[in-house]
Design a protein around this motif. Structure first.
Motif, PDB file in Angstrom:
ATOM      1  N   SER A  91       3.790   1.080   5.077  1.00  0.00           N
ATOM      2  CA  SER A  91       3.749  -0.107   4.211  1.00  0.00           C
ATOM      3  C   SER A  91       2.538  -0.024   3.283  1.00  0.00           C
ATOM      4  CB  SER A  91       3.721  -1.398   5.040  1.00  0.00           C
ATOM      5  OG  SER A  91       2.451  -1.617   5.602  1.00  0.00           O
ATOM      6  N   ALA A  92       1.404   0.441   3.804  1.00  0.00           N
ATOM      7  CA  ALA A  92       0.224   0.581   2.945  1.00  0.00           C
ATOM      8  C   ALA A  92       0.458   1.659   1.891  1.00  0.00           C
ATOM      9  CB  ALA A  92      -1.007   0.911   3.786  1.00  0.00           C
ATOM     10  N   ARG A  93       1.023   2.777   2.321  1.00  0.00           N
ATOM     11  CA  ARG A  93       1.249   3.881   1.381  1.00  0.00           C
ATOM     12  C   ARG A  93       2.193   3.498   0.251  1.00  0.00           C
ATOM     13  NH1 ARG A  93      -0.039   9.176   2.401  1.00  0.00           N
ATOM     14  NH2 ARG A  93       1.623   9.795   0.992  1.00  0.00           N
ATOM     15  N   SER A  94       3.175   2.686   0.579  1.00  0.00           N
ATOM     16  CA  SER A  94       4.185   2.349  -0.436  1.00  0.00           C
ATOM     17  C   SER A  94       3.569   1.544  -1.575  1.00  0.00           C
ATOM     18  CB  SER A  94       5.328   1.559   0.209  1.00  0.00           C
ATOM     19  OG  SER A  94       4.851   0.277   0.583  1.00  0.00           O
ATOM     20  N   ALA A  95       2.403   0.935  -1.320  1.00  0.00           N
ATOM     21  CA  ALA A  95       1.760   0.130  -2.367  1.00  0.00           C
ATOM     22  C   ALA A  95       0.851   0.964  -3.257  1.00  0.00           C
ATOM     23  CB  ALA A  95       0.943  -0.984  -1.707  1.00  0.00           C
ATOM     24  N   LEU A  96       0.683   2.221  -2.912  1.00  0.00           N
ATOM     25  CA  LEU A  96      -0.255   3.057  -3.663  1.00  0.00           C
ATOM     26  C   LEU A  96       0.486   3.923  -4.666  1.00  0.00           C
ATOM     27  CD1 LEU A  96      -2.549   4.209  -0.710  1.00  0.00           C
ATOM     28  CD2 LEU A  96      -2.498   2.034  -1.963  1.00  0.00           C
ATOM     29  N   HIS A  97      -0.159   4.199  -5.771  1.00  0.00           N
ATOM     30  CA  HIS A  97       0.441   5.161  -6.699  1.00  0.00           C
ATOM     31  C   HIS A  97      -0.656   5.961  -7.381  1.00  0.00           C
ATOM     32  CE1 HIS A  97      -0.544   2.228  -9.786  1.00  0.00           C
ATOM     33  NE2 HIS A  97       0.088   1.315  -9.078  1.00  0.00           N
ATOM     34  N   ASP A  98      -0.235   7.043  -7.968  1.00  0.00           N
ATOM     35  CA  ASP A  98      -1.192   7.961  -8.587  1.00  0.00           C
ATOM     36  C   ASP A  98      -2.047   7.237  -9.621  1.00  0.00           C
ATOM     37  OD1 ASP A  98      -0.180   9.952  -7.087  1.00  0.00           O
ATOM     38  OD2 ASP A  98       1.049  10.850  -8.687  1.00  0.00           O
ATOM     39  N   GLY A  99      -3.291   7.617  -9.682  1.00  0.00           N
ATOM     40  CA  GLY A  99      -4.169   7.074 -10.709  1.00  0.00           C
ATOM     41  C   GLY A  99      -4.929   5.842 -10.274  1.00  0.00           C
ATOM     42  N   MET A 100      -4.624   5.315  -9.080  1.00  0.00           N
ATOM     43  CA  MET A 100      -5.390   4.174  -8.596  1.00  0.00           C
ATOM     44  C   MET A 100      -6.798   4.615  -8.234  1.00  0.00           C
ATOM     45  SD  MET A 100      -3.089   1.963  -5.969  1.00  0.00           S
ATOM     46  CE  MET A 100      -2.112   0.561  -6.523  1.00  0.00           C
ATOM     47  N   GLY A 101      -7.768   3.759  -8.537  1.00  0.00           N
ATOM     48  CA  GLY A 101      -9.136   4.008  -8.101  1.00  0.00           C
ATOM     49  C   GLY A 101      -9.285   3.709  -6.618  1.00  0.00           C
ATOM     50  N   ALA A 102     -10.414   4.146  -6.052  1.00  0.00           N
ATOM     51  CA  ALA A 102     -10.641   4.012  -4.612  1.00  0.00           C
ATOM     52  C   ALA A 102     -10.699   2.549  -4.179  1.00  0.00           C
ATOM     53  CB  ALA A 102     -11.936   4.731  -4.224  1.00  0.00           C
ATOM     54  N   LEU A 103     -11.338   1.712  -4.980  1.00  0.00           N
ATOM     55  CA  LEU A 103     -11.438   0.295  -4.614  1.00  0.00           C
ATOM     56  C   LEU A 103     -10.083  -0.388  -4.725  1.00  0.00           C
ATOM     57  CD1 LEU A 103     -13.460  -1.907  -3.792  1.00  0.00           C
ATOM     58  CD2 LEU A 103     -13.672  -2.479  -6.223  1.00  0.00           C
ATOM     59  N   GLU A 104      -9.366  -0.052  -5.769  1.00  0.00           N
ATOM     60  CA  GLU A 104      -8.025  -0.603  -5.990  1.00  0.00           C
ATOM     61  C   GLU A 104      -7.084  -0.211  -4.839  1.00  0.00           C
ATOM     62  OE1 GLU A 104      -6.497   0.826  -9.694  1.00  0.00           O
ATOM     63  OE2 GLU A 104      -4.842  -0.635  -9.759  1.00  0.00           O
ATOM     64  N   ILE A 105      -7.249   1.007  -4.341  1.00  0.00           N
ATOM     65  CA  ILE A 105      -6.440   1.459  -3.206  1.00  0.00           C
ATOM     66  C   ILE A 105      -6.671   0.551  -1.995  1.00  0.00           C
ATOM     67  CG2 ILE A 105      -6.296   3.288  -1.450  1.00  0.00           C
ATOM     68  CD1 ILE A 105      -6.515   5.340  -3.740  1.00  0.00           C
TER      69      ILE A 105
END
Lengths: 213, 213
Positions: A91-105
């Motif tokens: 569920s956490a991974r599905s919210a992430l996408h390329d180009g996100m910064g570390a804090l945004e992740i």
């Protein structure tokens, strides 16, 4: 981590070696039904009151099929904790996408976890009960998550966004924040804050701390 | 909060109204022995396996005396959770002194909590089991601590040391950090970090967050 493993391998791995791996698509669906029914049953009744016959009834699965996959209620519980860990991860991974910064992740991962917990409030009861029913699974659940967070923190430092020296200690602190705001604002609720509000507030605290500048 | 109430009133209040207040110094000592024996018994065996007769035996107290103070094992458990909450409060307070800054207070309170937990590792099991045995006590334990932290955060902002706008959300996040690092570094242990090391690391995270500056 690759997401290209076949679904049946993922279900069996999520079940932490406590489920015998199904060899057919139909078997995979049966195992999935048993795990979902177990989440309901253990979440509602707790481990001790839960029964295998009630779980198979909820799942619409024959008792014999249960024993094709699990040796006991204990084995099913262990598999369920591993399955919950895996679901938190995906569920956490599905919210992430390329180009996100570390804090945004970190913000997106927390918001996704909170939304997952809102849909699966039983996760708190099940993981918390694992402390008593199966301490090894309980510990493994949190150690696995903390290791993942520590990796993200060091990646953020490598990318120049986070300060150096972040590691296990900060990962445990961050995990504790996330778990406790989920308990307060999702499981207990009643505070009229969305998952995004909570994640944004925690993210600001994580970013800049409490000192006035 | 005043600390000038007589000891017997404090013991009875800590027992959350579930213990009948002792009227003599001897009674107060008996109640204290019962609560200490209960902490050992519930911590070792868990609520369901624990027995009143074993607790009175540990305490060296007659079974009849038990029922002078408690109606049941459930009432004793509730009183114990309230007593643990009170001990967490007093252990943190004892580490504070006049003239400490707001950030220093958080560090000292966490270090004191970690030292308390090291001496009383059973606190985790007892509080965590309250989620199942007595959900009201469980919730009250954390709500009370969170409210106290929120007060400290707003006091820190009023004093100009912390930023404005800190409140309940940040208090829950901070409490979660403290609880989880206690679980990892005190209850599980094996990481060779002192209470002061852990408190210092968490305090830096709380102060300045993770962003590189």
């Amino acid at each position: 981590m690759s997401n290209t493993r076949p679904a049946e391998v993922r279900v069996a791995q999520a079940a932490g070696g406590d489920a015998k791996a199904p060899r057919t698509e139909r078997g995979r669906r049966t195992l999935r039904k048993l795990l979902d029914a177990a989440a309901e049953e253990f979440g509602e009744k707790g481990f001790h009151e839960a029964s295998v016959s009630s779980i198979t009834r909820r799942a619409g699965v024959a008792l014999g099929s249960f024993y094709t996959y699990f040796d006991s209620k204990d084995a099913l519980f262990r598999a369920l904790v591993a399955d919950m860990s895996e679901k938190v991860r995906t569920s956490a991974r599905s919210a992430l996408h390329d180009g996100m910064g570390a804090l945004e992740i970190e913000r997106a991962a927390l918001a996704a976890f909170l939304r997952f917990a809102a849909e699966h409030k039983e996760i708190y009861r099940i993981i918390d009960e694992a402390e008593f029913v199966d301490p090894t699974s309980y510990r493994q659940h949190y150690e696995t998550i903390a290791a993942r967070i520590a990796d993200r923190l060091t990646a953020g430092a490598r990318a120049g966004e986070f300060r150096d020296g972040l590691g296990e200690l900060e990962a445990w602190a961050l995990m504790g924040m996330n778990v406790f705001v989920g308990l307060r604002y999702v499981v207990w609720g009643g505070a009229d804050m969305t998952a995004d509000d909570v994640a944004a507030g925690v993210n600001r605290l994580l970013a800049e701390g409490v000192l006035r500048r």
